[in-house]
Design a protein around this motif. Structure first.
Motif, short mmCIF file in Angstrom:
data_model
loop_
_atom_site.label_atom_id
_atom_site.label_comp_id
_atom_site.label_asym_id
_atom_site.label_seq_id
_atom_site.Cartn_x
_atom_site.Cartn_y
_atom_site.Cartn_z
N SER A 123 47.96 52.28 67.71
CA SER A 123 47.25 51.01 67.56
C SER A 123 48.04 49.87 68.19
O SER A 123 47.48 49.02 68.89
CB SER A 123 47.01 50.73 66.08
N LYS B 222 47.94 50.20 71.96
CA LYS B 222 46.60 49.86 72.47
C LYS B 222 46.42 48.35 72.54
O LYS B 222 45.74 47.83 73.44
CB LYS B 222 45.56 50.47 71.54
N PRO C 245 45.11 47.60 76.51
CA PRO C 245 43.78 48.00 76.06
C PRO C 245 43.19 49.17 76.83
O PRO C 245 42.27 49.83 76.34
CB PRO C 245 42.94 46.73 76.28
N GLU D 295 44.54 55.36 76.74
CA GLU D 295 43.68 56.40 76.15
C GLU D 295 44.54 57.44 75.46
O GLU D 295 45.52 57.93 76.02
CB GLU D 295 42.84 57.06 77.24
N VAL E 251 49.42 60.02 76.05
CA VAL E 251 48.47 58.98 76.43
C VAL E 251 48.23 58.99 77.93
O VAL E 251 49.06 59.47 78.71
CB VAL E 251 48.97 57.58 76.00
N ARG F 162 38.40 53.08 66.11
CA ARG F 162 38.84 54.09 67.07
C ARG F 162 38.25 55.43 66.66
O ARG F 162 38.50 55.92 65.56
CB ARG F 162 40.37 54.19 67.12
#
Length: 395
Positions: free
Chosen positions: A102, A105, A109, A112, A127, A169
């Motif tokens: 989190s 992210k 942004p 993934e 990721v 999410r």
């Protein structure tokens, strides 16, 4: 009552249940505390009636416990016990992973999440997207703040078509049930998850990003992390190493990275200068004439492979012989000659390398190999020169 006691009572260690079905080394109970794994979190371990439970899986909606050597009968009441310290470690790790991704992210942004792995010995996430140590440290600082704030963690069950799922999410393609379980961490994160979590972030104690490795081709980066006491111990170890480096380099604590970067630049410049000198030395070699055949030989520790192979090709094209050694304690040796010169380069090479326990291969006119010697390739090049001289003289 649902059979998944692990969601209802995540802090319970023991339970009673009835046997619904059993086989040679497996058993299905009417209810269980054993988590079958999911959401990246490993399955639980423990015992049933004192017999080890070595694996737990969910098959066709039923939770199957692997218990070798059991003799459980249908409708029999059994006592189960999970390996609590291990379970609690996984709970802290899973909640820590939610906080970490989190935070990452928020900084990127476009990031993934590809894979999560929460085990007792290793915890990591993979990721897609850019993550460097600057980003990772900023995310870690955010996680540590959330841990210090001791945020409450709650569970919410919603229908698969609930509009709230658009705000969290979630990977809908992985949801097979009609209901979705959402884990809320304070107001900082909400995501769909089947795993087991602690009730407050303060229970995690600490989170430390230990490694960032390439994760190609699955993703871009793998971030390995630690939680709890393991994180504290690793942080203490790294702190001690940091101070040792500061002392060793004669740097200031706040200036260590700049000092290391300067050293790296100096090292790269020195290596470039050395490689240039090696190439110049190679071009300046004067041949030794053996029966009117030019023999070029040298031991050059920092010689680049391409520079050496190009030089070998130029010498052998002009009806010459070339012997080149490179490297330090672990060295490589190349022996080559023009096709019209009566030498077996492969034979000479292996005869030389055998003295250092090495070996090589190739053809009559070109052979390469390697071996180890504290003195590097100098002696090997000299031995090869003597053998070439001997064979040419004999012929």
């Amino acid at each position: 009552m649902k059979p998944e006691l692990y969601h209802c009572y995540p802090y319970a260690e023991e339970f009673s249940a009835k046997v619904c079905e059993s086989g040679a080394d497996w058993v299905i109970l009417d209810q269980t505390l054993f988590y079958p794994g999911g959401g990246g979190q490993e399955h639980d371990l423990g015992s049933i009636n004192g017999l080890k439970v070595t694996e737990v899986v969910k098959e066709n909606g039923r939770i199957v416990h692997k218990v070798a050597g059991h003799n459980f009968q249908k409708d029999e009441t059994v006592q189960g016990r999970i390996a609590w310290p291990r379970r609690y470690e996984l709970m802290k790790g899973h909640t820590g992973e939610h906080l970490l991704f989190s935070a990452l992210k928020q900084l990127n942004p476009e990031l993934e999440l590809v894979k999560i792995a929460i085990g007792e010995d290793k915890k990591y996430l993979i990721v897609k997207g850019e993550v460097d140590w600057t980003t990772a440290m900023a995310a870690q600082a955010t996680v540590l703040k959330h841990i210090a704030d001791d945020l409450e963690i709650n569970e919410e069950i919603v229908a698969k078509d609930d509009p709230v799922l658009e705000e969290i999410r979630i990977k809908k393609e992985r949801i097979n049930d009609e209901e979705v379980r959402i884990i809320h961490i304070g107001t900082v994160d909400a995501s769909a998850c089947s795993g087991i979590h602690v009730q407050r972030t303060g229970e995690i104690g600490m989170l430390l990003i230990a490694k960032i490795n390439s994760a190609k081709p699955a993703g871009d980066w793998e971030l390995e992390f630690l939680v709890g006491e393991a994180a504290k111990e690793e942080a203490a170890r790294q702190s001690a190493q940091f101070m040792q480096l500061v002392t060793l380099l004669g740097a200031q604590k706040n200036n260590l990275l700049a000092t290391v970067e300067n050293l790296q630049t100096a090292k790269e410049n020195a290596e470039a200068a050395l490689k240039k000198y090696m190439a110049q030395t190679l071009q300046a070699l004067q041949p030794e004439m053996i029966k009117d055949i030019p023999l070029y030989y040298a031991a050059l520790p920092a010689l680049e492979k391409k520079t050496g192979s190009d030089y070998v090709a130029s010498v052998t094209k002009e009806k010459g012989i070339c012997i080149l050694g490179s490297g330090l304690e672990r060295y490589s040796l190349t022996i080559a000659c023009h096709p019209e010169i009566p030498l077996d380069c492969s034979k000479i090479l292996n005869e030389v390398l055998a003295a250092d326990g090495g070996r090589g291969g190739g053809k009559t006119q070109l052979a390469t190999g390697g071996a180890s010697n504290p003195e590097g390739p100098t002696n090997a090049v000299q031995r090869a020169r003597e053998l070439v001289q001997m064979y040419l003289t004999q012929n």
